[in-house]
Write an enzyme that holds these catalytic residues in place. Sequence first.
Site, PDB file in Angstrom:
ATOM      1  CE1 TYR A 143     -37.190 -10.319   4.108  1.00 26.49           C
ATOM      2  CE2 TYR A 143     -37.701 -10.315   1.774  1.00 26.49           C
ATOM      3  CZ  TYR A 143     -37.779 -10.916   3.010  1.00 26.49           C
ATOM      4  OH  TYR A 143     -38.448 -12.099   3.161  1.00 26.49           O
ATOM      5  CE  LYS A 173     -41.102 -13.464   3.627  1.00 19.81           C
ATOM      6  NZ  LYS A 173     -40.974 -14.711   2.827  1.00 19.81           N
TER       7      LYS A 173
END
Length: 260
Positions: A143, A173
Amino acid sequence: MLAGFQARMERIETDGRIVNIPMDHGITIGPTQGLVDIEKTVDAVTRGGADSVLTQKGLASRVHPHKNGSGYIVHLNASTTLGPDPNDKRLTGTVKEAVQAGADAVSFHINVGSDNEPRQIEQGAKLTKVASEYGLPVLAMSYARGPDVDEHDADNLAHAVRLAEEIGADIAKTAYSGDSDSYERVAEATEIPVIMAGGSPQSDREMLENARGAIEAGAIGVSMGRSIFQHNDPESMVRAVSMIVHDEATVDTALTQSGL
């Protein structure tokens, strides 16, 4: 490519697409709705079409009897919302422990741009090295997150997924940038597959529109946690998401045919 690695990848995906339901939030936010009776939730989401579920190692015995043949990922770091720095993810397990827990893959979280980034890069690089020795796929939850970092800026997200590839992860992700056009830059930033993080729960339609936008941008799937396990009907919600990811259904079709 090792046969074992390929076999495990096939357990967490279907035809190269992934619907993953992470449920490691019990450490982060506590025993919230959907996680107290995690057995019931695992059964529901896998019946709804989840390709894999994800938890910390300590819940493995509660997951396996209820995952209906779906894949299992063990997450290897964590922090809490009560602690001094929620971005400071610390190791909670090893690759060997994940294998002993019956994992088909492992995952770790890294906050690119945080004060803790250097340690997390080092830990992630070491983890991918060990995982490769076991033929175990690695999902990096990478992230853009830290002081003055825009968590949904496409360039920041592109940097995050590229970092995941650079340190040896097999799947990256990351958050959604808000629209399909900008998310293309994220998907194109790396040669490893990108899956979209669900993020904070929104309406069913908004979550499905995000999933549809990510798939159109080149992502191979989604990893949705709170918007699934806190949902009043997690099975139907996963079914709708799965229709978008695996069948490229429209949002309206997914809403109608899933029973939401």
